[in-house]
Design a protein around this motif. Structure first.
Motif, PDB file in Angstrom:
ATOM      1  N   LYS A  52     -19.526  43.298  24.123  1.00 20.66           N
ATOM      2  CA  LYS A  52     -19.662  43.612  25.681  1.00 20.66           C
ATOM      3  C   LYS A  52     -19.510  45.317  25.777  1.00 20.66           C
ATOM      4  N   GLU A  53     -18.750  45.911  25.087  1.00 20.00           N
ATOM      5  CA  GLU A  53     -18.611  47.183  25.107  1.00 20.00           C
ATOM      6  C   GLU A  53     -20.038  47.963  24.662  1.00 20.00           C
ATOM      7  N   ILE A  54     -20.456  47.428  23.704  1.00 19.53           N
ATOM      8  CA  ILE A  54     -21.627  48.128  23.060  1.00 19.53           C
ATOM      9  C   ILE A  54     -22.757  47.981  24.086  1.00 19.53           C
ATOM     10  N   LEU A  55     -22.686  46.842  24.638  1.00 23.36           N
ATOM     11  CA  LEU A  55     -24.144  46.530  25.612  1.00 23.36           C
ATOM     12  C   LEU A  55     -23.573  47.098  26.948  1.00 23.36           C
ATOM     13  N   ARG A  56     -22.392  47.666  27.017  1.00 26.10           N
ATOM     14  CA  ARG A  56     -22.038  48.524  28.248  1.00 26.10           C
ATOM     15  C   ARG A  56     -22.573  49.886  27.950  1.00 26.10           C
ATOM     16  N   LEU A  57     -22.425  50.409  27.001  1.00 24.92           N
ATOM     17  CA  LEU A  57     -22.832  51.680  26.705  1.00 24.92           C
ATOM     18  C   LEU A  57     -24.249  51.893  26.096  1.00 24.92           C
ATOM     19  N   TYR A  58     -24.684  50.954  25.435  1.00 29.42           N
ATOM     20  CA  TYR A  58     -26.162  51.162  24.931  1.00 29.42           C
ATOM     21  C   TYR A  58     -26.924  49.695  25.424  1.00 29.42           C
ATOM     22  N   PRO A  59     -27.205  49.391  26.594  1.00 29.44           N
ATOM     23  CA  PRO A  59     -27.892  48.282  27.076  1.00 29.44           C
ATOM     24  C   PRO A  59     -29.010  48.099  26.483  1.00 29.44           C
ATOM     25  N   VAL A  60     -29.696  47.143  25.865  1.00 31.90           N
ATOM     26  CA  VAL A  60     -30.988  46.818  25.402  1.00 31.90           C
ATOM     27  C   VAL A  60     -31.952  47.012  26.504  1.00 31.90           C
ATOM     28  N   GLY A  61     -31.878  46.396  27.581  1.00 36.20           N
ATOM     29  CA  GLY A  61     -32.584  46.524  28.675  1.00 36.20           C
ATOM     30  C   GLY A  61     -32.023  47.336  29.636  1.00 36.20           C
ATOM     31  N   ILE A  62     -32.673  48.547  30.423  1.00 36.36           N
ATOM     32  CA  ILE A  62     -32.053  49.346  31.110  1.00 36.36           C
ATOM     33  C   ILE A  62     -31.937  48.948  32.782  1.00 36.36           C
ATOM     34  N   ALA A  63     -32.449  47.738  32.717  1.00 32.11           N
ATOM     35  CA  ALA A  63     -32.205  47.412  34.427  1.00 32.11           C
ATOM     36  C   ALA A  63     -32.214  46.021  34.529  1.00 32.11           C
ATOM     37  N   VAL A  64     -31.836  45.412  35.503  1.00 31.50           N
ATOM     38  CA  VAL A  64     -31.873  44.188  36.079  1.00 31.50           C
ATOM     39  C   VAL A  64     -32.427  43.944  37.405  1.00 31.50           C
ATOM     40  N   ALA A  87     -30.298  46.807  39.397  1.00 31.23           N
ATOM     41  CA  ALA A  87     -29.236  47.457  38.931  1.00 31.23           C
ATOM     42  C   ALA A  87     -29.622  48.304  37.586  1.00 31.23           C
ATOM     43  N   CYS A  88     -29.422  49.478  37.400  1.00 28.63           N
ATOM     44  CA  CYS A  88     -29.825  50.564  36.339  1.00 28.63           C
ATOM     45  C   CYS A  88     -28.293  50.292  35.453  1.00 28.63           C
ATOM     46  N   LEU A  89     -28.622  49.616  34.493  1.00 27.86           N
ATOM     47  CA  LEU A  89     -27.474  49.285  33.310  1.00 27.86           C
ATOM     48  C   LEU A  89     -26.926  50.414  32.686  1.00 27.86           C
ATOM     49  N   TYR A  90     -27.899  51.521  32.317  1.00 22.37           N
ATOM     50  CA  TYR A  90     -27.451  52.436  31.535  1.00 22.37           C
ATOM     51  C   TYR A  90     -26.223  53.682  32.476  1.00 22.37           C
ATOM     52  N   PRO A  91     -26.912  53.903  33.681  1.00 21.66           N
ATOM     53  CA  PRO A  91     -25.901  54.825  34.431  1.00 21.66           C
ATOM     54  C   PRO A  91     -24.597  53.996  34.851  1.00 21.66           C
ATOM     55  N   LEU A  92     -24.836  52.757  35.083  1.00 20.67           N
ATOM     56  CA  LEU A  92     -23.754  51.998  35.706  1.00 20.67           C
ATOM     57  C   LEU A  92     -22.684  51.562  34.596  1.00 20.67           C
TER      58      LEU A  92
END
Length: 194
Positions: A52-64, A87-92
């Motif tokens: 979860k922490e890795i996908l928080r910092l480095y999401p594979v897809g950058i938006a939902v 929802a832009c995951l990288y800045p979130l």
């Protein structure tokens, strides 16, 4: 899963204290499960939190993205039906408004709110249901989510049982987006046998 695993190995290599804490949990669970990997995964909440922490910092897809089927109100904003909401995951994942010390790799932030000292790293009193949406959510959630999570956790478990990870540089990894978020150059990770 290969790209988030690269990031996970790098972050574990540059955070040896976190790596050791997770390794000890993995070793204890592995022994209790008598070497059964699926049973061992049940006793490693920090390893699961690592993904979860890795996908928080480095999401594979950058938006939902979603198109609401009816008008909705989000934080006092009227969103008409059919409008793309993104929802832009990288800045979130790196927002101080959502996560305490967001640049720090800290799998323990995902502890359950019910756990002693829990709170998941969210700001006090905030709901955390949508803080981890790297696989999407609801009916349109990634169909391969459980397989991907299982694959990453099993590989990390086996690596942590056999190797100590280290990196030559603790600098942040530069990333680039080429259909998925990935390292600009492959991280250099050293695997030392335990």
């Amino acid at each position: 899963t290969a790209v988030p695993l690269q990031f996970a190995l790098y972050e574990l290599g540059r955070n040896p204290e976190v790596q050791e804490t997770i390794r000890e949990q993995v070793k204890a669970s592995w022994a209790q499960a008598e070497g059964n990997p699926q049973k061992a995964l049940q006793g490693v909440p920090l390893l699961k939190a690592t993904t979860k922490e890795i996908l928080r910092l480095y999401p594979v897809g950058i938006a939902v993205q979603r198109y609401p089927v009816r008008d909705i109100i989000l934080q006092n904003y009227h969103i008409p039906a059919g409008t793309m909401v993104q929802a832009c995951l990288y800045p979130l994942g790196r927002s101080r408004e959502v996560f305490e010390d967001p640049q720090r790799f800290d799998p323990s932030r995902w502890r359950s709110r019910q756990a002693p000292g829990g709170g998941g790293g969210a700001r006090e009193g905030e709901e955390s249901a949508f803080r981890s949406i790297a696989f999407g959510f609801g009916a349109r959630q990634c169909i391969g989510r459980r397989i991907a999570e299982n694959e990453m956790q099993l590989l990390l478990m086996h690596i942590l049982l056999s190797f100590r990870l280290s990196v030559s540089s603790c600098e942040d990894i530069d990333t680039t987006y080429r259909f998925i978020l990935q390292p600009e150059t492959p991280p250099r990770i050293t695997f030392s046998e335990l």
